[in-house]
Design an enzyme around this catalytic site. Structure first.
Site, PDB file in Angstrom:
ATOM      1  CG  HIS A 107     -55.256-120.043 -21.567  1.00 36.56           C
ATOM      2  ND1 HIS A 107     -55.578-121.388 -21.578  1.00 36.56           N
ATOM      3  CD2 HIS A 107     -54.677-119.812 -20.355  1.00 36.56           C
ATOM      4  CE1 HIS A 107     -55.200-121.943 -20.429  1.00 36.56           C
ATOM      5  NE2 HIS A 107     -54.656-121.002 -19.680  1.00 36.56           N
ATOM      6  CD  GLU A 108     -54.223-116.545 -18.356  1.00 32.26           C
ATOM      7  OE1 GLU A 108     -54.930-116.687 -17.330  1.00 32.26           O
ATOM      8  OE2 GLU A 108     -53.237-117.266 -18.603  1.00 32.26           O
ATOM      9  CG  HIS A 111     -58.133-119.515 -16.371  1.00 29.65           C
ATOM     10  ND1 HIS A 111     -58.293-120.856 -16.089  1.00 29.65           N
ATOM     11  CD2 HIS A 111     -56.864-119.378 -16.849  1.00 29.65           C
ATOM     12  CE1 HIS A 111     -57.183-121.508 -16.380  1.00 29.65           C
ATOM     13  NE2 HIS A 111     -56.303-120.637 -16.851  1.00 29.65           N
ATOM     14  CG  HIS A 115     -64.686-116.841 -11.084  1.00 30.47           C
ATOM     15  ND1 HIS A 115     -64.426-115.523 -10.794  1.00 30.47           N
ATOM     16  CD2 HIS A 115     -65.198-117.375  -9.939  1.00 30.47           C
ATOM     17  CE1 HIS A 115     -64.742-115.277  -9.540  1.00 30.47           C
ATOM     18  NE2 HIS A 115     -65.222-116.383  -9.003  1.00 30.47           N
TER      19      HIS A 115
END
Length: 246
Positions: A107-108, A111, A115
């Site tokens: 999940h991270e 991110h 980006h």
């Protein structure tokens, strides 16, 4: 004047209509996250990867090779920092080989993909961070001062109250913008985990449960902040004025 006093002191309506429901929502969401994470924290995967290894593989398969992955202290303190392109995973995630660890780590990593690919909602949230850091600290003191002035000098109190509400609204916008950012990161992770062979189709269901539970915490926070803003707009009469103009 009574309305202004309730802004400064104890207000049963605020307790029953805003504070209590918000606490219940946040508490239930937090409890669900902890229970779901703990459940799948005991379940391994066929690939037998750690959270850090899974995140690295997911990013590399998407062409992202300039993202650092570091371990940080704490539990569920995982986050991605776009300022230095660093993925920071908590101790129960970085070295663990469970479905929970892989779900959170990927999940991270989602991110980081946002980006790298210029995801607009993430860009918007990043721009709101400095504004939100200031507004979240200033909003309540300003609202309290406005409530005090309403009882003493109403002509000055109302502008101060409105300014306080505007500051709080900035924090509300941030919490709302966070929702599509978090949902999209989970959606990317769910697909990438299977495509990269990090989890099987069956294991992906458990990871999905972990991510869905985590999303509920952001949803609960957004709902609570919206309820609080509506309450203050009602107490200051702004909501009534807006409704009368329609």
């Amino acid at each position: 004047m009574n309305g202004a006093r309730t802004l400064m002191g104890f207000d049963m309506n605020y307790l029953l209509m805003v504070m209590l429901p918000g606490m219940v929502l946040s508490g239930l969401a937090s409890m669900m996250v902890k229970r779901t994470f703990a459940k799948y924290e005991k379940v391994g995967t066929q690939a037998n990867m750690t959270g850090a290894e899974a995140a690295k593989l997911m990013l590399e398969r998407q062409g992202v090779t300039d993202c650092k992955i570091e371990a940080v202290s704490g539990r569920l303190s995982d986050h991605y920092d776009p300022r230095d392109k660093t993925l920071r995973l908590s101790e129960p995630v970085y070295n663990a080989r469970s479905i929970s660890a892989i779900g959170v780590a990927c999940h991270e990593a989602g991110h980081a993909l946002q980006h790298a690919q210029g995801y607009r909602w993430l860009q918007m949230r990043s721009k709101l961070v400095p504004v939100t850091n200031i507004s979240s600290k200033m909003s309540m003191p300003v609202i309290m001062v406005g409530g005090l002035l309403m009882g003493l000098v109403p002509v000055f109190g109302m502008p101060v109250l409105l300014f306080g509400c505007a500051l709080f609204a900035a924090a509300v916008v941030f919490s709302v913008v966070t929702l599509p950012v978090e949902w999209d990161a989970s959606a990317r992770a769910k697909k990438a985990m299977v495509d990269a062979g990090i989890v099987t189709q069956q294991e992906a269901g458990g990871a999905s449960n972990v991510l869905n539970a985590a999303f509920l915490t952001y949803l609960a926070a957004a709902i609570a902040s919206i309820m609080t803003l509506l309450y203050y707009l009602h107490r200051t009469g702004v909501l009534r004025m807006l409704m009368n103009r329609r």
